[in-house]
Each structure stands twice: as C-alpha cells, then as structure tokens.
Design a protein around this motif. Structure first.
Motif, PDB file in Angstrom:
ATOM      1  N   GLU A 209       0.841  -1.184   0.000  1.00  0.00           N
ATOM      2  CA  GLU A 209       0.000   0.000   0.000  1.00  0.00           C
ATOM      3  C   GLU A 209       0.880   1.239   0.000  1.00  0.00           C
ATOM      4  OE1 GLU A 209      -3.652   2.012   2.594  1.00  0.00           O
ATOM      5  OE2 GLU A 209      -2.642   0.196   3.270  1.00  0.00           O
ATOM      6  N   GLY A 210       0.517   2.207  -0.821  1.00  0.00           N
ATOM      7  CA  GLY A 210       1.261   3.458  -0.884  1.00  0.00           C
ATOM      8  C   GLY A 210       0.467   4.504  -1.640  1.00  0.00           C
ATOM      9  N   VAL A 211       0.881   5.760  -1.480  1.00  0.00           N
ATOM     10  CA  VAL A 211       0.184   6.881  -2.105  1.00  0.00           C
ATOM     11  C   VAL A 211       1.196   7.672  -2.921  1.00  0.00           C
ATOM     12  CG1 VAL A 211      -1.158   8.978  -1.730  1.00  0.00           C
ATOM     13  CG2 VAL A 211      -1.482   7.008  -0.223  1.00  0.00           C
ATOM     14  N   ALA A 212       0.876   7.915  -4.188  1.00  0.00           N
ATOM     15  CA  ALA A 212       1.730   8.686  -5.093  1.00  0.00           C
ATOM     16  C   ALA A 212       1.223  10.122  -5.167  1.00  0.00           C
ATOM     17  CB  ALA A 212       1.751   8.064  -6.489  1.00  0.00           C
ATOM     18  N   ARG A 213       2.177  11.038  -5.338  1.00  0.00           N
ATOM     19  CA  ARG A 213       1.829  12.454  -5.411  1.00  0.00           C
ATOM     20  C   ARG A 213       2.793  13.149  -6.363  1.00  0.00           C
ATOM     21  NH1 ARG A 213       1.713  16.807  -0.348  1.00  0.00           N
ATOM     22  NH2 ARG A 213       0.718  18.518  -1.500  1.00  0.00           N
ATOM     23  N   ALA A 214       2.322  14.210  -7.008  1.00  0.00           N
ATOM     24  CA  ALA A 214       3.154  14.961  -7.945  1.00  0.00           C
ATOM     25  C   ALA A 214       2.783  16.433  -7.860  1.00  0.00           C
ATOM     26  CB  ALA A 214       2.985  14.449  -9.369  1.00  0.00           C
ATOM     27  N   ILE A 236      -3.520  12.697 -10.398  1.00  0.00           N
ATOM     28  CA  ILE A 236      -2.941  11.412 -10.791  1.00  0.00           C
ATOM     29  C   ILE A 236      -4.034  10.350 -10.806  1.00  0.00           C
ATOM     30  CG2 ILE A 236      -1.305   9.602 -10.135  1.00  0.00           C
ATOM     31  CD1 ILE A 236       0.438  11.716  -8.910  1.00  0.00           C
ATOM     32  N   GLN A 237      -4.029   9.560 -11.860  1.00  0.00           N
ATOM     33  CA  GLN A 237      -4.933   8.419 -11.908  1.00  0.00           C
ATOM     34  C   GLN A 237      -4.426   7.331 -10.964  1.00  0.00           C
ATOM     35  OE1 GLN A 237      -5.068   7.392 -16.132  1.00  0.00           O
ATOM     36  NE2 GLN A 237      -7.165   8.156 -16.210  1.00  0.00           N
ATOM     37  N   ASN A 238      -5.336   6.745 -10.232  1.00  0.00           N
ATOM     38  CA  ASN A 238      -4.998   5.641  -9.318  1.00  0.00           C
ATOM     39  C   ASN A 238      -3.861   6.044  -8.382  1.00  0.00           C
ATOM     40  OD1 ASN A 238      -6.883   4.024 -10.712  1.00  0.00           O
ATOM     41  ND2 ASN A 238      -5.324   3.441 -12.209  1.00  0.00           N
ATOM     42  N   ARG A 239      -4.152   7.033  -7.541  1.00  0.00           N
ATOM     43  CA  ARG A 239      -3.150   7.557  -6.616  1.00  0.00           C
ATOM     44  C   ARG A 239      -2.705   6.501  -5.611  1.00  0.00           C
ATOM     45  NH1 ARG A 239      -1.892  12.802  -5.429  1.00  0.00           N
ATOM     46  NH2 ARG A 239      -3.628  13.477  -6.754  1.00  0.00           N
ATOM     47  N   ASP A 240      -3.634   5.644  -5.170  1.00  0.00           N
ATOM     48  CA  ASP A 240      -3.299   4.551  -4.255  1.00  0.00           C
ATOM     49  C   ASP A 240      -2.764   3.379  -5.070  1.00  0.00           C
ATOM     50  OD1 ASP A 240      -4.238   6.057  -2.098  1.00  0.00           O
ATOM     51  OD2 ASP A 240      -6.294   5.352  -2.405  1.00  0.00           O
ATOM     52  N   ILE A 241      -1.553   2.943  -4.731  1.00  0.00           N
ATOM     53  CA  ILE A 241      -0.841   1.968  -5.566  1.00  0.00           C
ATOM     54  C   ILE A 241      -0.475   0.749  -4.736  1.00  0.00           C
ATOM     55  CG2 ILE A 241       1.240   1.563  -6.940  1.00  0.00           C
ATOM     56  CD1 ILE A 241       1.264   4.504  -7.596  1.00  0.00           C
ATOM     57  N   VAL A 242      -0.710  -0.426  -5.294  1.00  0.00           N
ATOM     58  CA  VAL A 242      -0.195  -1.686  -4.757  1.00  0.00           C
ATOM     59  C   VAL A 242       1.057  -2.025  -5.559  1.00  0.00           C
ATOM     60  CG1 VAL A 242      -0.662  -4.117  -4.350  1.00  0.00           C
ATOM     61  CG2 VAL A 242      -2.496  -2.439  -4.075  1.00  0.00           C
ATOM     62  N   LEU A 243       2.219  -1.897  -4.937  1.00  0.00           N
ATOM     63  CA  LEU A 243       3.484  -1.987  -5.651  1.00  0.00           C
ATOM     64  C   LEU A 243       4.053  -3.403  -5.600  1.00  0.00           C
ATOM     65  CD1 LEU A 243       5.117   0.038  -7.296  1.00  0.00           C
ATOM     66  CD2 LEU A 243       6.580   0.369  -5.309  1.00  0.00           C
ATOM     67  N   ALA A 244       3.249  -4.384  -5.944  1.00  0.00           N
ATOM     68  CA  ALA A 244       3.771  -5.745  -6.067  1.00  0.00           C
ATOM     69  C   ALA A 244       4.583  -5.892  -7.339  1.00  0.00           C
ATOM     70  CB  ALA A 244       2.623  -6.748  -6.044  1.00  0.00           C
ATOM     71  N   THR A 245       4.200  -5.164  -8.379  1.00  0.00           N
ATOM     72  CA  THR A 245       4.941  -5.108  -9.638  1.00  0.00           C
ATOM     73  C   THR A 245       5.136  -3.634  -9.991  1.00  0.00           C
ATOM     74  OG1 THR A 245       2.887  -5.197 -10.931  1.00  0.00           O
ATOM     75  CG2 THR A 245       3.986  -7.299 -10.432  1.00  0.00           C
ATOM     76  N   PRO A 246       6.074  -3.312 -10.859  1.00  0.00           N
ATOM     77  CA  PRO A 246       6.269  -1.908 -11.255  1.00  0.00           C
ATOM     78  C   PRO A 246       4.985  -1.295 -11.789  1.00  0.00           C
ATOM     79  CG  PRO A 246       8.101  -3.244 -12.021  1.00  0.00           C
ATOM     80  CD  PRO A 246       7.085  -4.204 -11.470  1.00  0.00           C
ATOM     81  N   ALA A 247       4.775  -0.045 -11.430  1.00  0.00           N
ATOM     82  CA  ALA A 247       3.559   0.669 -11.812  1.00  0.00           C
ATOM     83  C   ALA A 247       3.926   1.903 -12.626  1.00  0.00           C
ATOM     84  CB  ALA A 247       2.752   1.068 -10.579  1.00  0.00           C
TER      85      ALA A 247
END
Length: 383
Positions: A209-214, A236-247
C-alpha cells in the motif's frame, strides 16, 4: 564519407532533441529544486553560533549525522566518562591518603594511582568485575560516585543503542530500494495526451500500500535576488498503488492541468520542475517511508512510452528490471494538449487534417503524425 557522418549526426540530434535539447546546450545549467536522489540543495542561513534547534532535539540530530561522526561520538562518550569517573576515584584516594600510605584503609581496594582508578572506572561502568579492585565501606563519597556512575552507564547505553538502532532502521535506506524511472514520457492513451513515469520496488518483500503524489514547482525571481516558489498539484490516476509489480503513474494533460498548454517546444523555454513522491509503509518494520525525485523539462521525453517489463510465466509473474528505464518511440503530435484537443474538434474555416498534425522528420523521411495511429515505432532508447 564526411557527408554521411554529418547526416548521421543530424539524425541523432533530431532523434533525441526535436523536443528537449536543441538550442539549450550553451545555456548555464539551472539549479534544481530537488536533486534526482530526493535531496534538496537548500542551505539555511542563521545567526552565527545558533545551535539551539539542534540541541533542543538532540536525538534527531544524532540520528541524522553521518556514521563516522556517530562512531566518533560513541567512542568519545565512553572514553571520556571512564576518564572523568577515574579522576574522581583518584581524587578520593588522594584525599583519603591511599596513594601515599599503603597501610591506610583504602576507599577502593588496589587503587593507588590514576591508572588503577581509571581501570576501576572502566570495570565498573562496563560491569566487567575482575574481582581485584573493589569498593569498601570506608568512604561514603566513593560509594555515592559508584552509584552515580552505574546510573549514568545505564542511561548512556540506552541512548547509544537507541540511536544506532534508529539509524540502522532509517527510512532513507528503505527508500533507496524503491525508485522512479530516470525520465518521464508524454504519449497518447485512449486518445488523450498523458504524462507518465514509472515506479518500482527492487526488494523481494513487496509494498502492499502506498500513495503517489506529484507537484509542479516554479519559482519567480523578485528584486534583490529573492524568489517566490509556487506549487501546483497534479491530478494522478490511481493515486493509491499496490506496488507488487512496477507501476506506471499517469497524469492526463487535460484542462486544469498546469502542463495543459505546454507543447514539446514550450518545454525548452518553460522553467518548472516536476516533483514526484511515493509515501508508503514498510511491511517488515511498519515504519513510514517516502521515496521522491524530480524531473526537469529536459527529463520529459515527448513521443515515447516505457517498454513492457512484466511477463507471465507458468507459476509466477516475471519482471525484467533491465527494461525499467527503456523507452520506445511512438507517434505523437508535436502539439500541446490544448492545441491537440482543439485540432480534434470539427475543422473551422476549411482547415485540413494535415494542418492540425504537422509533419515529423525521422531517419531522413517526412511522415504525417495522426492521432488515430496506434501502431508503435519499436525503436528503443536506453536512458
């Protein structure tokens, strides 16, 4: 031969810089707001000798210092404390007459000089207890000093161990294993110009679980050398990211975007910086981490997309991180998103389709860019 080499140079320059570097090589390099590794080149000017902010939060100050400074403080804290209490024991022995009179009832057994006092101080604080030197009941002052040293030893051990553990579990070290791509790209997605960049986790224990921001950061120069910073958030589209694989993080260049009116040539003249971050919780330690970087206009590559790096195997998914920063060329109009949207509307005044989508020269051939083209040009660039 000379002609072919000259033509080849022109192709290389056009290949990389129709958008990014043409005409900017002679200009001085602009100071970045944020370095690529996430550090800020900011120096705080204050009155000389004002160390109160660092002393008020001494624990954080010690955690943030370099390891070599930490080890120096670690060694000095113990050695100086041994010397200080050893000096106290030597003064007690000197006042009691233990140094000059071997037949006197000593305060500390077998402490007849400073060397013996230092050894007793070190054995007491380190709880070594060789049994050769020991406290007697003859001097109440010596007993009080031993008590103080025992309490100080426990406090010092707690502080040093806590600082070392905090530095080893620092969020900055975990953040080094989560990285952004070296560049951002602009391409078409579902008929919309989009700005995107890549995010990946290099460790095996994945972030769930993580949150991306720009943000787009600009500064405006004021008189007397001062500047005013402005910050604009990007949607940002899909700000909440499950980083099991590169996004791939995507920002649509739509009305309301700070980059909506910027075309490929405008990137050469505009003065901004794209600051991106990813805030997440480590699954091993439960600590909050943040990875960040920035992209200057030269780091934004128009008309490219990231190479696919995820494959499906028989029992698991396979991620090829060798392709993390690899991009391929795709046909994209050399227009801003605003001009591109205006060109997609019904033509006014007899404007032709070819006038809205200019020609692009690639490898010596002129080709027409069409927004409906979805076939990708598989020419790879390693960044």
């Amino acid at each position: 031969m000379m002609s072919s080499e000259r033509n080849e140079q022109v192709i290389i320059d056009t290949h990389y810089t129709t958008v990014h570097t043409l005409g900017k090589q002679d200009e001085p390099k602009r100071l970045r707001y944020m370095q690529k590794d996430g550090r800020f080149p900011v120096v705080f000017q204050k009155s000389p000798g004002d160390w109160s902010p660092y002393l008020m939060d001494i624990f954080t100050t010690l955690v943030e210092i370099r390891w070599r400074v930490m080890f120096l403080i670690f060694f000095l804290s113990y050695i100086l404390s041994w010397l200080f209490f050893g000096l106290c024991y030597w003064l007690i022995a000197h006042v009691n007459g233990d140094v000059h009179n071997p037949d006197n009832n000593p305060c500390v057994e077998n402490v007849r000089g400073f060397t013996g006092a230092f050894m007793f101080s070190m054995e007491t604080q380190a709880t070594i207890g060789y049994g050769f030197r020991g406290m007697t009941e003859n001097c109440i002052v010596a007993i009080m000093v031993v008590t103080v040293q025992d309490i100080f030893s426990c406090l010092l051990d707690t502080i040093v161990i806590g600082i070392v553990i905090a530095k080893m579990a620092s969020a900055r070290k975990r953040a080094q294993t989560v990285g952004f791509s070296s560049c951002a790209v602009v391409n078409l997605r579902d008929g919309v110009l989009c700005l995107s960049w890549r995010l990946g986790d290099l460790r095996g224990n994945h972030i769930l679980e993580g949150v991306a921001r720009a943000q787009v950061v600009r500064y405006v120069k004021q008189p007397k050398g001062f500047i005013v910073m402005s910050y604009q958030d990007l949607d940002i589209q899909n700000r909440d990211i499950v980083l099991a694989t590169p996004a791939t993080i995507i920002h649509k260049l739509e009305p309301g975007s700070p980059l909506y009116s910027l075309g490929p040539e405008d990137l050469l003249e505009d003065n901004f910086e794209l600051v991106v971050s990813f805030t997440y919780t480590g699954d091993s330690t439960g600590m909050l981490h943040q990875t960040r970087t920035s992209y200057s206009p030269a780091d934004i590559h128009w008309g490219q997309r990231f190479q696919e790096m995820l494959k499906v195997g028989k029992k698991r998914y396979k991620v090829d991180y060798a392709l993390f920063n690899v991009t391929t060329w795709v046909p994209v109009p050399l227009l801003s998103a605003e001009e591109f949207d205006r060109g997609r509307r019904p033509a006014e005044g007899g404007r032709s389709h070819s006038s809205r989508f200019p020609s692009v020269m690639r490898n010596g051939h002129i080709s027409q860019v069409n927004c409906d083209v979805t076939e990708e040009v598989m020419e790879q660039t390693f960044l």
